[in-house]
Design an enzyme around this catalytic site. Structure first.
Site, PDB file in Angstrom:
ATOM      1  N   HIS A  99      11.729 -16.712  -9.182  1.00  0.00           N
ATOM      2  CA  HIS A  99      11.156 -15.757  -9.942  1.00  0.00           C
ATOM      3  C   HIS A  99       9.493 -15.846 -10.138  1.00  0.00           C
ATOM      4  O   HIS A  99       9.077 -16.940 -10.187  1.00  0.00           O
ATOM      5  CB  HIS A  99      11.619 -15.941 -11.600  1.00  0.00           C
ATOM      6  CG  HIS A  99      11.235 -14.796 -12.363  1.00  0.00           C
ATOM      7  ND1 HIS A  99       9.912 -15.142 -13.454  1.00  0.00           N
ATOM      8  CD2 HIS A  99      11.119 -13.485 -12.637  1.00  0.00           C
ATOM      9  CE1 HIS A  99       9.594 -14.195 -13.977  1.00  0.00           C
ATOM     10  NE2 HIS A  99      10.383 -13.103 -13.597  1.00  0.00           N
ATOM     11  N   ASP A 159       2.062  -5.582   8.411  1.00  0.00           N
ATOM     12  CA  ASP A 159       1.989  -4.713   9.458  1.00  0.00           C
ATOM     13  C   ASP A 159       1.572  -5.434  10.786  1.00  0.00           C
ATOM     14  O   ASP A 159       1.246  -6.655  10.549  1.00  0.00           O
ATOM     15  CB  ASP A 159       1.108  -3.418   9.421  1.00  0.00           C
ATOM     16  CG  ASP A 159      -0.237  -3.795   9.089  1.00  0.00           C
ATOM     17  OD1 ASP A 159      -0.837  -4.831   9.817  1.00  0.00           O
ATOM     18  OD2 ASP A 159      -1.030  -2.844   8.279  1.00  0.00           O
ATOM     19  N   ARG A 188      -8.656  -5.082  -0.009  1.00  0.00           N
ATOM     20  CA  ARG A 188      -8.334  -5.716   1.093  1.00  0.00           C
ATOM     21  C   ARG A 188      -8.329  -7.237   0.697  1.00  0.00           C
ATOM     22  O   ARG A 188      -7.406  -8.011   1.380  1.00  0.00           O
ATOM     23  CB  ARG A 188      -9.239  -5.230   2.510  1.00  0.00           C
ATOM     24  CG  ARG A 188      -8.822  -5.911   3.520  1.00  0.00           C
ATOM     25  CD  ARG A 188      -9.923  -5.528   4.616  1.00  0.00           C
ATOM     26  NE  ARG A 188      -9.694  -6.444   5.774  1.00  0.00           N
ATOM     27  CZ  ARG A 188     -10.801  -6.327   6.830  1.00  0.00           C
ATOM     28  NH1 ARG A 188     -11.679  -5.415   6.411  1.00  0.00           N
ATOM     29  NH2 ARG A 188     -10.767  -7.033   7.893  1.00  0.00           N
ATOM     30  N   TYR A 205      -2.709  -0.003   7.068  1.00  0.00           N
ATOM     31  CA  TYR A 205      -2.418  -0.182   5.827  1.00  0.00           C
ATOM     32  C   TYR A 205      -0.953  -0.292   5.328  1.00  0.00           C
ATOM     33  O   TYR A 205      -0.641   0.315   4.239  1.00  0.00           O
ATOM     34  CB  TYR A 205      -3.397   0.707   5.002  1.00  0.00           C
ATOM     35  CG  TYR A 205      -4.913   0.487   5.095  1.00  0.00           C
ATOM     36  CD1 TYR A 205      -5.524  -0.411   4.843  1.00  0.00           C
ATOM     37  CD2 TYR A 205      -5.565   1.543   5.994  1.00  0.00           C
ATOM     38  CE1 TYR A 205      -6.931  -0.574   4.913  1.00  0.00           C
ATOM     39  CE2 TYR A 205      -6.956   1.537   6.402  1.00  0.00           C
ATOM     40  CZ  TYR A 205      -7.298   0.390   5.629  1.00  0.00           C
ATOM     41  OH  TYR A 205      -8.807   0.245   5.868  1.00  0.00           O
ATOM     42  N   GLY A 206      -0.094  -0.712   6.219  1.00  0.00           N
ATOM     43  CA  GLY A 206       1.249  -0.852   6.154  1.00  0.00           C
ATOM     44  C   GLY A 206       1.785  -1.840   5.436  1.00  0.00           C
ATOM     45  O   GLY A 206       2.692  -2.277   5.201  1.00  0.00           O
ATOM     46  N   ASN A 207       0.809  -2.795   4.944  1.00  0.00           N
ATOM     47  CA  ASN A 207       0.952  -4.113   4.338  1.00  0.00           C
ATOM     48  C   ASN A 207       1.666  -3.866   2.852  1.00  0.00           C
ATOM     49  O   ASN A 207       1.140  -3.037   2.277  1.00  0.00           O
ATOM     50  CB  ASN A 207       0.030  -5.214   4.178  1.00  0.00           C
ATOM     51  CG  ASN A 207      -0.719  -5.225   5.553  1.00  0.00           C
ATOM     52  OD1 ASN A 207       0.193  -5.735   6.430  1.00  0.00           O
ATOM     53  ND2 ASN A 207      -1.949  -4.911   5.752  1.00  0.00           N
TER      54      ASN A 207
END
Length: 141
Positions: free
Chosen positions: A22, A30, A109, A131-133
């Site tokens: 947890h 990306d 970022r 910016y696919g992270n």
């Protein structure tokens, strides 16, 4: 192969998810992300798209109900334009498996990199959209 487990899982990724507790975080990165520079635990998922991995992970992974931001993406650097399809694809997977989850939050970022440093693992994917992270914070089920 295990029944009921997506074939997108490598043994390393399945083990990493199993070891998480947890509040632990998982980065789905990306192909442009500096995974090895920010975390010691890097799992390769070359060729896989993040939305597909979300569809595989989220049925097994409870998102944290005790925070406002169990799902976080990297904000665009000023001057860059986001690709709205990236968030839409991710949100569709989240809605399918965790419909009560809060909206995806965005962080700057370098703040994203700082969180990635303390994540349980960074999964390097074949996602090529900028910016696919995304970071997932594990909850309890």
């Amino acid at each position: 192969m295990l029944k009921g487990i997506s074939p997108l899982f490598s043994p390393e990724l399945l083990a990493a998810l199993y070891r998480m507790g947890h509040g632990d975080e998982l980065v789905l990165a990306d192909a442009h992300f500096p995974g090895d520079s920010v975390n010691k635990v890097v799992i390769r998922a070359d060729g896989l798209k993040i939305a597909d991995l979300l569809d595989a992970i989220l049925p097994l992974f409870a998102l944290d109900d005790y925070v406002d931001d169990p799902v976080v993406m990297m904000a665009c650097v000023p001057g860059d334009e986001p690709d709205p399809e990236v968030e839409a694809d991710y949100q569709a997977a989240i809605t399918r498996h965790a419909p009560d989850s809060p909206a995806i939050q965005y962080i700057e970022r370098y703040a994203f990199y700082d969180r990635a440093k303390t994540a349980s693992a960074v999964v390097m994917t074949g996602e090529t959209r900028k910016y696919g992270n995304i970071i997932l914070k594990k909850g309890v089920s």
